[in-house]
Design an enzyme around this catalytic site. Structure first.
Site, mmCIF file in Angstrom:
data_model
loop_
_atom_site.group_PDB
_atom_site.id
_atom_site.type_symbol
_atom_site.label_atom_id
_atom_site.label_comp_id
_atom_site.label_asym_id
_atom_site.label_seq_id
_atom_site.Cartn_x
_atom_site.Cartn_y
_atom_site.Cartn_z
ATOM 1 N N ASN A 13 0.878 -1.172 0.000
ATOM 2 C CA ASN A 13 0.000 0.000 0.000
ATOM 3 C C ASN A 13 0.913 1.218 0.000
ATOM 4 O O ASN A 13 1.534 1.531 1.019
ATOM 5 C CB ASN A 13 -0.894 -0.029 1.246
ATOM 6 C CG ASN A 13 -1.726 1.239 1.388
ATOM 7 O OD1 ASN A 13 -1.720 2.099 0.510
ATOM 8 N ND2 ASN A 13 -2.440 1.357 2.494
ATOM 9 N N TRP A 14 0.997 1.849 -1.156
ATOM 10 C CA TRP A 14 1.943 2.966 -1.295
ATOM 11 C C TRP A 14 1.453 4.242 -0.609
ATOM 12 O O TRP A 14 2.208 5.209 -0.513
ATOM 13 C CB TRP A 14 2.206 3.248 -2.787
ATOM 14 C CG TRP A 14 2.953 2.141 -3.502
ATOM 15 C CD1 TRP A 14 3.391 0.966 -2.965
ATOM 16 C CD2 TRP A 14 3.352 2.131 -4.879
ATOM 17 N NE1 TRP A 14 4.032 0.219 -3.929
ATOM 18 C CE2 TRP A 14 4.019 0.919 -5.119
ATOM 19 C CE3 TRP A 14 3.200 3.031 -5.949
ATOM 20 C CZ2 TRP A 14 4.543 0.577 -6.375
ATOM 21 C CZ3 TRP A 14 3.717 2.703 -7.193
ATOM 22 C CH2 TRP A 14 4.383 1.485 -7.395
ATOM 23 N N LYS A 15 0.197 4.245 -0.184
ATOM 24 C CA LYS A 15 -0.397 5.435 0.459
ATOM 25 C C LYS A 15 -0.156 6.671 -0.418
ATOM 26 O O LYS A 15 -0.146 6.549 -1.641
ATOM 27 C CB LYS A 15 0.137 5.583 1.893
ATOM 28 C CG LYS A 15 -0.092 4.287 2.699
ATOM 29 C CD LYS A 15 0.071 4.446 4.179
ATOM 30 C CE LYS A 15 -0.188 3.101 4.863
ATOM 31 N NZ LYS A 15 -0.117 3.172 6.320
ATOM 32 N N HIS A 98 -9.556 1.398 4.931
ATOM 33 C CA HIS A 98 -8.271 1.507 5.638
ATOM 34 C C HIS A 98 -8.461 2.387 6.872
ATOM 35 O O HIS A 98 -9.241 3.346 6.833
ATOM 36 C CB HIS A 98 -7.206 2.095 4.706
ATOM 37 C CG HIS A 98 -5.835 1.982 5.266
ATOM 38 N ND1 HIS A 98 -5.357 2.870 6.210
ATOM 39 C CD2 HIS A 98 -4.861 1.065 5.064
ATOM 40 C CE1 HIS A 98 -4.126 2.498 6.548
ATOM 41 N NE2 HIS A 98 -3.801 1.408 5.865
ATOM 42 N N GLU A 100 -6.772 4.703 8.009
ATOM 43 C CA GLU A 100 -6.532 6.130 7.753
ATOM 44 C C GLU A 100 -7.764 6.775 7.114
ATOM 45 O O GLU A 100 -8.078 7.935 7.393
ATOM 46 C CB GLU A 100 -5.269 6.285 6.883
ATOM 47 C CG GLU A 100 -4.020 6.003 7.709
ATOM 48 C CD GLU A 100 -2.862 5.384 6.956
ATOM 49 O OE1 GLU A 100 -2.830 5.440 5.707
ATOM 50 O OE2 GLU A 100 -1.971 4.820 7.624
ATOM 51 N N GLU A 170 -5.538 -4.904 10.365
ATOM 52 C CA GLU A 170 -4.500 -3.897 10.589
ATOM 53 C C GLU A 170 -4.744 -3.211 11.927
ATOM 54 O O GLU A 170 -5.512 -2.240 11.995
ATOM 55 C CB GLU A 170 -4.519 -2.856 9.467
ATOM 56 C CG GLU A 170 -4.232 -3.441 8.101
ATOM 57 C CD GLU A 170 -3.557 -2.432 7.183
ATOM 58 O OE1 GLU A 170 -2.535 -2.785 6.604
ATOM 59 O OE2 GLU A 170 -4.027 -1.273 7.082
ATOM 60 N N GLY A 176 2.609 2.078 10.859
ATOM 61 C CA GLY A 176 3.572 3.175 10.754
ATOM 62 C C GLY A 176 4.298 3.476 12.050
ATOM 63 O O GLY A 176 4.974 4.491 12.169
ATOM 64 N N SER A 216 3.442 -2.434 10.208
ATOM 65 C CA SER A 216 4.896 -2.566 10.386
ATOM 66 C C SER A 216 5.436 -3.933 9.967
ATOM 67 O O SER A 216 6.313 -4.497 10.620
ATOM 68 C CB SER A 216 5.292 -2.228 11.826
ATOM 69 O OG SER A 216 4.916 -0.897 12.130
ATOM 70 N N GLY A 237 2.842 -1.223 4.276
ATOM 71 C CA GLY A 237 2.884 0.208 3.999
ATOM 72 C C GLY A 237 4.308 0.665 3.707
ATOM 73 O O GLY A 237 4.846 0.479 2.614
ATOM 74 N N GLY A 238 4.971 1.226 4.712
ATOM 75 C CA GLY A 238 6.300 1.838 4.548
ATOM 76 C C GLY A 238 7.298 0.982 3.785
ATOM 77 O O GLY A 238 7.984 1.477 2.883
#
Ligand code: 13P
Length: 259
Positions: A13-15, A98, A100, A170, A176, A216, A237-238
Site C-alpha cells: 500500500n503505497w499510500k 483503511h 486512515e 491492521e 507506521g 509494520s 505500507g512503509g
C-alpha cells in the site's frame, strides 16, 4: 491443510507517496522481482498512478490496486473516483476501509459496505481493512471492534458474492509505528476474524477467506508472521516503498509444513 483458495497475497500500500517516475521505477522492480514468489503480489497505488503503473505491469502476474473508491457510478461527486473508473484505468483490486480513511476521512462501516458493493459489482478484488486502536485493545474491546466492523462492512451479501473479498487485519497501533503485532497476537485476531466470518457466511466461506496482516510488516518479521496458520498474507505500507525490502517480503519463507 489450508484451503487452496487461500493463496498467500503480499500487497503493498503505497499510500500518498511517489511521483509518477518513482512509481514506474518501483512497479518495474516489483514486476522484475516477483518470479518465484510463493504467493500473489499486488501494489495499491495512488489514483494518479493507476494508469501508468498498469502499463508497466501489463503481462505480469502482479496485481494492481487502488486505495479507495466512491460507491456511485458517476455524477456530481467532486473529488471522487468510481469503481468503473478504476477498472478503466487498469486496476484489478481496491483497498476499502483503511484505518486512515476511517480515522481521517470519516469512512464508516456503512460507507465500507457501499464501497464493497460497488467494488464487487465492478469485479475488483476488494481488500477490506479492519482493526482496533490502542485504546480499544487496552480496554479489551479488540474482538468487539472487529466484530462490529465485519458485521457492518460485509452486511447483506450472499457468500458467493464475497468470493473475491480479502480481509486485512491492521491493528491501528501497529501502523507506521514500527510496533508490529506479535505473531501470536496477529494469529489470535485472524482466528477471531475467520470464526466471525464462519458465523456470518458459513464454514466453507471462512475456510477459503484470505486474511492479510498489516502493521509494520518488514523483511525481518514477515517469516514469523506468515508461519501462523491463519495469516494468508500481508498488507505492507512503509516497506512496500523500498524495492529491496518489498522484494524480500514477497519472497517470504514460511517454514515448510507450518500450515
Ligand atoms: P506500515 O507497514 O507502514 O505500518 O503500514 C501498514 C498499512 O497501513 C498498510 O495498509
Amino acid at each position: 491443510m489450508t484451503s487452496p483458495l487461500r493463496r498467500p497475497l503480499i500487497a503493498g500500500n503505497w499510500k500518498m507517496h511517489l511521483t509518477l517516475a518513482q512509481s514506474v521505477d518501483l512497479a518495474r522492480a516489483v514486476k522484475d522481482g516477483c518470479a518465484g514468489a510463493p504467493g500473489e503480489v499486488a501494489v495499491c497505488v495512488p489514483f494518479t498512478a493507476v494508469s501508468v503503473v498498469a502499463q508497466v505491469l501489463k503481462g505480469s502476474p502482479v496485481k494492481l490496486g487502488a486505495q479507495d473508491l466512491f460507491w456511485e457510478a458517476q455524477g456530481a461527486f467532486t473529488g471522487e473516483v468510481s469503481a468503473g473508473m478504476l477498472v478503466d484505468a487498469g486496476a484489478q483490486a481496491v483497498v476499502i476501509g483503511h484505518s486512515e480513511r476511517r480515522r481521517l476521512f470519516g469512512d464508516t462501516d456503512e460507507a465500507v459496505n457501499r464501497k464493497l458493493r460497488a467494488a464487487l459489482a465492478a469485479e475488483l478484488m476488494p481488500i477490506v481493512c479492519v482493526g482496533e486502536t490502542l485504546q480499544e485493545r487496552e480496554e479489551q474491546r479488540t474482538f468487539k471492534v472487529l466484530q462490529t466492523q465485519l458485521e457492518g462492512g460485509l452486511k447483506g451479501f450472499a457468500p458467493a458474492d464475497l468470493s473475491r473479498v480479502v480481509i486485512a487485519y491492521e491493528p491501528v497501533w501497529a501502523i507506521g509505528t514500527g510496533k508490529t503485532a506479535t505473531p501470536d497476537q496477529a494469529q489470535e485476531a485472524h482466528l477471531f476474524i475467520r470464526k466471525t466470518c464462519a458465523r456470518l457466511y458459513g464454514e466453507g466461506f471462512a475456510a477459503g477467506l484470505r486474511i492479510l496482516y498489516g502493521g509494520s510488516v518488514k523483511a525481518e518479521n514477515v517469516d514469523a508472521l506468515m508461519a501462523q496458520p491463519d495469516l494468508d498474507g500481508a498488507l505492507v505500507g512503509g516497506d512496500s516503498l523500498k524495492a529491496q525490502s518489498f522484494l524480500r517480503i514477497m519472497h517470504f519463507n514460511a517454514p515448510a509444513g507450518a500450515k
